[in-house]
Design a protein around this motif. Structure first.
Motif, PDB file in Angstrom:
ATOM      1  N   GLU A 111     101.829  17.116 -51.866  1.00 37.49           N
ATOM      2  CA  GLU A 111     100.828  16.097 -52.187  1.00 37.49           C
ATOM      3  C   GLU A 111      99.855  16.605 -53.262  1.00 37.49           C
ATOM      4  N   ALA A 139     103.857   9.778 -46.079  1.00 35.58           N
ATOM      5  CA  ALA A 139     103.122   8.693 -46.736  1.00 35.58           C
ATOM      6  C   ALA A 139     102.089   9.223 -47.733  1.00 35.58           C
ATOM      7  N   GLU A 140     101.404  10.314 -47.384  1.00 40.37           N
ATOM      8  CA  GLU A 140     100.375  10.857 -48.276  1.00 40.37           C
ATOM      9  C   GLU A 140     100.982  11.348 -49.584  1.00 40.37           C
ATOM     10  N   GLN A 142     103.817  10.187 -50.923  1.00 38.53           N
ATOM     11  CA  GLN A 142     104.233   9.006 -51.674  1.00 38.53           C
ATOM     12  C   GLN A 142     103.038   8.307 -52.312  1.00 38.53           C
ATOM     13  N   THR A 143     101.936   8.251 -51.619  1.00 37.57           N
ATOM     14  CA  THR A 143     100.725   7.654 -52.189  1.00 37.57           C
ATOM     15  C   THR A 143     100.271   8.433 -53.415  1.00 37.57           C
ATOM     16  N   ARG A 146     102.778   7.755 -56.239  1.00 34.16           N
ATOM     17  CA  ARG A 146     102.648   6.401 -56.778  1.00 34.16           C
ATOM     18  C   ARG A 146     101.370   6.227 -57.587  1.00 34.16           C
ATOM     19  N   SER A 147     100.342   7.012 -57.267  1.00 36.91           N
ATOM     20  CA  SER A 147      99.121   6.940 -58.079  1.00 36.91           C
ATOM     21  C   SER A 147      99.366   7.503 -59.478  1.00 36.91           C
TER      22      SER A 147
END
Length: 156
Positions: A111, A139-140, A142-143, A146-147
């Motif tokens: 991340e 999820a973290e 991927q977030t 994606r940012s």
């Protein structure tokens, strides 16, 4: 004053400053970090607090020691903490260790890397896309990816 002592009380004071100290304590935290690496090695339990403190205080001259810890520790969790501290202290992190961190086994390390890795390298862009598409990825992560490469993000 205790942080200058070459004994367990001095080491504890260095860790306390790493957690609670201010910018004026940076030299003492750096000294405690160096002392722990030299005296106890790159897997010392005391390093967790000191590595975090070096990052929290933004001690730029700690980057060589943090890179050493990242490379030499057997602990994936400590490696992640070193990566977080390097992101805060090392101007070359985005083009260096962040690229390597994209493949780390720890999701928190991936991340951090996803937030910082320089996208001029085709391997980075490919890995970011792979992480974004992986349904098993955290999820973290991927977030963070994606940012960087999502529809609202700047072009990669």
């Amino acid at each position: 004053g205790w942080a200058r002592r070459p004994d367990p009380l001095g080491a504890a004071a260095g860790r306390m400053l790493a957690c609670r100290g201010g910018a004026q304590d940076s030299d003492l935290v750096l000294g405690a970090l160096r002392e722990a690496v030299m005296g106890e090695g790159p897997d010392a339990p005391t390093l967790w607090t000191l590595v975090d403190g070096a990052g929290r205080l933004g001690i730029a001259c700690a980057a060589p020691v943090l890179r050493h810890v990242y490379r030499e520790t057997a602990s994936s969790h400590l490696r992640g903490r070193a990566a977080r501290a390097l992101a805060a202290t090392d101007p070359s992190y985005a083009a260096g260790f962040a690229v390597e961190c994209l493949w780390d086994c720890e999701e928190t390390t991936r991340e951090i890397a996803a937030r910082h890795a320089e996208t001029a390298d085709a391997r980075v862009v490919e890995q970011l896309r792979r992480l974004a598409a992986d349904p098993a990825e955290e999820a973290e992560v991927q977030t963070a990816v994606r940012s960087r490469i999502g529809p609202d993000a700047p072009a990669v």
